[in-house]
Write a protein that holds these residues in place. Structure first.
Motif, PDB file in Angstrom:
ATOM      1  N   ARG A 248      33.852   1.175  62.712  1.00 50.79           N
ATOM      2  CA  ARG A 248      32.443   0.772  62.553  1.00 50.79           C
ATOM      3  C   ARG A 248      32.085  -0.414  63.446  1.00 50.79           C
ATOM      4  NH1 ARG A 248      34.947  -0.300  57.676  1.00 50.79           N
ATOM      5  NH2 ARG A 248      35.217  -2.506  57.112  1.00 50.79           N
ATOM      6  N   TRP A 249      33.030  -1.332  63.664  1.00 56.03           N
ATOM      7  CA  TRP A 249      32.720  -2.463  64.535  1.00 56.03           C
ATOM      8  C   TRP A 249      32.642  -2.023  65.994  1.00 56.03           C
ATOM      9  CZ3 TRP A 249      31.030  -6.598  62.163  1.00 56.03           C
ATOM     10  CH2 TRP A 249      31.458  -6.865  60.857  1.00 56.03           C
ATOM     11  N   TYR A 250      33.476  -1.069  66.395  1.00 57.46           N
ATOM     12  CA  TYR A 250      33.398  -0.526  67.752  1.00 57.46           C
ATOM     13  C   TYR A 250      32.051   0.156  67.961  1.00 57.46           C
ATOM     14  CZ  TYR A 250      34.829   1.925  72.028  1.00 57.46           C
ATOM     15  OH  TYR A 250      34.920   2.390  73.308  1.00 57.46           O
ATOM     16  N   ARG A 251      31.657   0.982  66.984  1.00 54.46           N
ATOM     17  CA  ARG A 251      30.385   1.714  67.131  1.00 54.46           C
ATOM     18  C   ARG A 251      29.203   0.753  67.115  1.00 54.46           C
ATOM     19  NH1 ARG A 251      29.687   4.375  62.730  1.00 54.46           N
ATOM     20  NH2 ARG A 251      31.642   4.036  61.643  1.00 54.46           N
ATOM     21  N   LEU A 252      29.281  -0.316  66.303  1.00 51.49           N
ATOM     22  CA  LEU A 252      28.201  -1.309  66.289  1.00 51.49           C
ATOM     23  C   LEU A 252      28.103  -2.001  67.642  1.00 51.49           C
ATOM     24  CD1 LEU A 252      26.065  -3.018  64.845  1.00 51.49           C
ATOM     25  CD2 LEU A 252      27.916  -4.514  64.062  1.00 51.49           C
TER      26      LEU A 252
ATOM     27  N   GLN B 275      36.332  -4.639  67.408  1.00 49.07           N
ATOM     28  CA  GLN B 275      36.946  -3.787  66.407  1.00 49.07           C
ATOM     29  C   GLN B 275      38.267  -4.393  65.905  1.00 49.07           C
ATOM     30  OE1 GLN B 275      35.890  -1.105  64.819  1.00 49.07           O
ATOM     31  NE2 GLN B 275      37.803  -0.932  63.683  1.00 49.07           N
ATOM     32  N   ALA B 276      38.998  -5.057  66.787  1.00 48.38           N
ATOM     33  CA  ALA B 276      40.271  -5.659  66.390  1.00 48.38           C
ATOM     34  C   ALA B 276      40.077  -6.988  65.667  1.00 48.38           C
ATOM     35  CB  ALA B 276      41.160  -5.857  67.612  1.00 48.38           C
ATOM     36  N   ALA B 277      39.095  -7.796  66.105  1.00 50.98           N
ATOM     37  CA  ALA B 277      38.953  -9.151  65.573  1.00 50.98           C
ATOM     38  C   ALA B 277      38.051  -9.225  64.355  1.00 50.98           C
ATOM     39  CB  ALA B 277      38.417 -10.082  66.663  1.00 50.98           C
TER      40      ALA B 277
END
Length: 799
Positions: A361-365, A668-670
């Protein structure tokens, strides 16, 4: 790893040693340090001891069953004054029954017929309540000791008298006691939430105990440091509160960064012991840089000449340094002792692993934001600007007894004093005409004209000096009294002549507005400075102190801000090997802190959201010093998360050379790490909102608001938008500062165990190794956008 058990035993022993060294530190801390020792008001305050006047340190409000002139009341009142004068720290006492009495002078009652305009001002109209003004001398710790000795003895029932205390020294004493109760309550409220959040963030009980262990060692060490500092200088009691909060926050951050990195390597198929070494190579670097950046933010407080701020800086620096050192030693030793199964256990692993990284979800955001960076960037800045607008109306002052609960005895007594004896409740501006005496008719006329002018200034309630008493630009009592004047006037003039002349010069007592540290008092002090006087004047009193504090902060603030900015830019520049990224990080933090300051003013100065954050007294001002502490905490925590995010983006960019993809992958990782850390810290901070003291409530709500803005708006939205707009400029440095691309790191040296050497780390597991040469991953390394590849080359779910 080789000495893992010895490291843990040493950490335990040091914790016990630190706890023993700092067990009595709370009794040695003082509540004060707001005025620079070299400030003109502080120097003049010492001069006021020669006059036997000035602002009282505390006021006793004495209620009687009958009239204050009754024999029983007068006898007990005389006994009360005598007890006060017997204390070695008391310089003088003013009361209705005795008049002004200096230490070393017997407390003799004033005859009823000899009451004068000064003593009558200490009695209410109904003749049932009087005020006793007590002045102390000595250092902050000596004054605190005197208050602790006297108040329990002289308050409460004293025969027919009922005595309550108010004033600055009494309020500081109650503030300290109430803050301890509030912090204990907040800890009880926050403990269950913190434990649940730690279990979620770390995934197992053993791992969740790591930050608590790191925090315990760091906080105990910081207590020992504070104990040593108390032998060298005065240390503020608020340093104790800061130590606990910062110690827990940094312990959670550093432990989470390291444990998450270890599990990431284990998920890539790296062996347990090698994963710990890689955790230290990558995560350890983040911890060191983060601690240095947070420490640089606190270092700026050392430049201010207020030991309140300096002691907070020393406490913060000690606990941050200890948290970093302990995390770098205890976490790898503990993971090594736990073993492969318990160290890698994660009860919520399935909920964290949701397929390829592109599906996160953070990558897509981040990808969605970078498709429309201008729209998101402008929208985010508009939101931050709207939040910052209330800061334009900030009115700075200092806290008084109104930060206490309305039901507190000191606050109730202060309200009664303002209602019944407004002349006593008014804050004084003490004006000293240095080495000047009204010893001739010409000088008396000059002093008379000067006093009339002062009494006509906006905010002035009255003036007393050698030549009489003045109000609204005219003389109320003129001295010397003529022979035909009544006894009352002659006694008043004799008292004025005795108290307002000394070797230091002539004292002009100017009564100001009721709020001791409000803006009206500061304006009055400035007006006095601008008024022509017979000779050079020096000011003392609360209004003059606030004026000097503002001047000291305004003088040192540019240097402190410059030091913090330069240190942060230098550290981030070395860390990121970029010129743009450090500047971007500072600007993002500036926007975040400005929006936070606006929210703080809107809530606490304007009085909004009291149903959410709890009841507090709205004073119409914002404390001058407390927000500085909150801003430093917020800046340090925000930069902590920024370092983590930049490190992950930089690693991804080193592999892919694609800024957009690297930003999305890094977020996405952090993001799961800094949001989990922020959730734990916010839970602790919001528990402080239950505090009854407004300044503690302000710190908790302000820093929590800053973290919410940071984790919900700055990092996931504005940072990707700016990174996308900057493109390759993110990584640009002048040609003279460019360095050759680092060669692959050598294999980690074998770790020698008693049973034999441990296999060295293959170079393909190292950041910057052969797997990063062309952006591809080898077996056991990190996969591309599709996730990770295990030792056998099979596709694993992205983390």
């Amino acid at each position: 790893m080789r000495w893992r058990r010895a490291v843990l035993l040493l950490a335990t022993a040091l914790t016990l040693l630190f706890a023993l060294a700092g067990y009595d530190v709370s009794g040695r801390l003082v509540n004060g340090g707001f005025v620079p020792g070299s400030a003109p008001s502080a120097v003049t305050h010492k001069t006021m001891e020669g006059f036997g006047g000035g602002a009282p340190d505390f006021v006793l409000l004495v209620h009687t069953r009958g009239r204050v002139d009754a024999p029983d009341a007068r006898r007990n009142g005389l006994r009360l004054v005598s007890r006060l004068l017997a204390d070695r720290q008391v310089t003088d006492v003013d009361s209705y029954w005795t008049g002004a009495v200096r230490r070393g002078t017997p407390a003799t009652p004033v005859a009823a017929g000899a009451a004068n305009a000064l003593t009558r001002g200490l009695r209410t109209q109904d003749r049932r309540t009087v005020a006793v003004l007590v002045r102390l001398h000595g250092s902050a710790s000596e004054v605190r000791g005197a208050v602790d000795r006297l108040l329990p003895e002289v308050t409460g029932r004293q025969g027919p008298l009922r005595v309550v205390a108010t004033g600055q020294a009494a309020a500081l004493r109650d503030l300290e006691e109430q803050s301890e109760r509030d912090l204990r309550t907040a800890e009880l409220i926050a403990a269950p939430a913190v434990l649940i959040l730690l279990l979620w963030a770390f995934g197992s009980l053993w791992a969740a105990l790591l930050p608590l262990a790191v925090g315990a060692v760091a906080v105990a060490g910081a207590m020992a440091v504070l104990r040593v500092l108390t032998t060298l200088t005065e240390v503020s009691v608020f340093a104790l509160n800061l130590t606990t909060a910062v110690g827990l926050a940094m312990a959670v951050d550093y432990s989470l960064f390291l444990v998450a990195r270890y599990r990431e390597e284990r998920a890539a198929g790296v062996p347990h012991d090698v994963a710990i070494q890689l955790m230290m190579i990558t995560g350890g670097r983040i911890v060191v840089v983060s601690a240095a950046v947070v420490g640089s933010a606190l270092t700026g407080l050392l430049l201010f000449p207020l030991y309140f701020l300096r002691s907070l800086a020393w406490a913060g620096l000690a606990v941050v340094a200890l948290a970093a050192v302990v995390a770098l030693l205890v976490v790898p030793a503990a993971l090594s002792c736990l073993g492969e199964r318990r160290a890698g256990a994660d009860w919520f692993a399935r909920r964290r692993m949701r397929g390829p990284v592109e599906r996160g979800r953070w990558y897509r955001l981040a990808a969605a934001v970078m498709r429309r960076p201008v729209l998101v960037g402008v929208g985010g800045l508009l939101v931050l600007t709207a939040l910052a607008v209330p800061f334009r109306g900030a009115v700075f002052g200092l806290s008084d007894e109104r930060v206490l609960p309305r039901t507190a005895p000191v606050a109730s007594a202060a309200r009664a004093l303002r209602a019944d004896l407004p002349a006593v409740a008014s804050s004084p501006v003490d004006v000293v005409l240095s080495h000047w005496q009204a010893d001739s008719p010409l000088r008396r006329r000059e002093l008379d004209a000067y006093a009339r002018h002062l009494s006509a200034l906006p905010g002035a309630a009255g003036v007393r000096t050698v030549t009489g008493i003045y109000a609204s630009g005219r003389s109320v009592v003129s001295c010397p009294a003529a022979l035909a004047d009544p006894l009352v006037r002659r006694v008043t003039c004799a008292d004025l002549a005795d108290r307002h002349r000394a070797a230091a010069g002539t004292w002009v007592a100017l009564s100001g507005p009721p709020a001791a540290y409000g803006p009206a008092g500061t304006q009055l002090a400035s007006s006095v400075c601008a008024t022509a006087a017979p000779v050079a004047v020096r000011l003392a009193g609360p209004a003059a102190e606030l004026h000097d504090i503002k001047a000291a902060i305004a003088q040192r603030l540019p240097y402190a801000a410059g030091l913090v900015v330069l240190c942060t830019l230098a550290l981030l520049g070395v860390f990121t090997r970029s010129l743009f990224l450090p500047v971007k990080a500072l600007l993002m933090n500036l926007f975040s802190l400005t929006a936070t300051a606006g929210g703080m003013v809107w809530i606490f100065q304007d009085g909004h959201l009291r149903s959410w954050v709890g009841e507090f007294t709205v004073t119409g001002t914002t404390d001058l010093l407390t927000p500085m502490v909150a801003v430093c905490l917020a800046f340090g925590l925000s930069m902590d998360y920024e370092v983590l995010l930049l490190s992950r983006i930089g690693e991804s960019h080193a592999r892919t050379r694609d800024t957009v993809r690297a930003t999305a992958t890094g977020l996405q990782a952090a993001a799961p790490l800094f949001t989990a850390s922020a959730a734990v810290v916010i839970a602790v901070l919001l528990a402080l909102a239950s505090a009854d003291i407004t300044v503690i409530k302000l710190i908790g709500v302000t820093v929590a608001l800053s973290l919410l803005i940071d984790t919900l708006l700055i990092r996931p939205l504005l940072v990707p938008a700016v990174m996308a707009l900057a493109g390759n400029a993110n990584w640009w440095v002048p040609s003279g500062f460019r360095r050759r691309r680092p060669s692959p790191l050598p294999a980690v040296a074998p770790v020698l165990w008693p049973s034999g050497p441990l296999a060295p780390v293959p170079s393909e597991h190292l950041v910057g190794g052969p797997r990063a040469a062309d952006g591809q991953q080898g077996a056991g390394g990190r996969g591309g956008p599709g996730g990770r590849r295990g030792p056998a080359g099979q596709q694993e779910e992205g983390h």
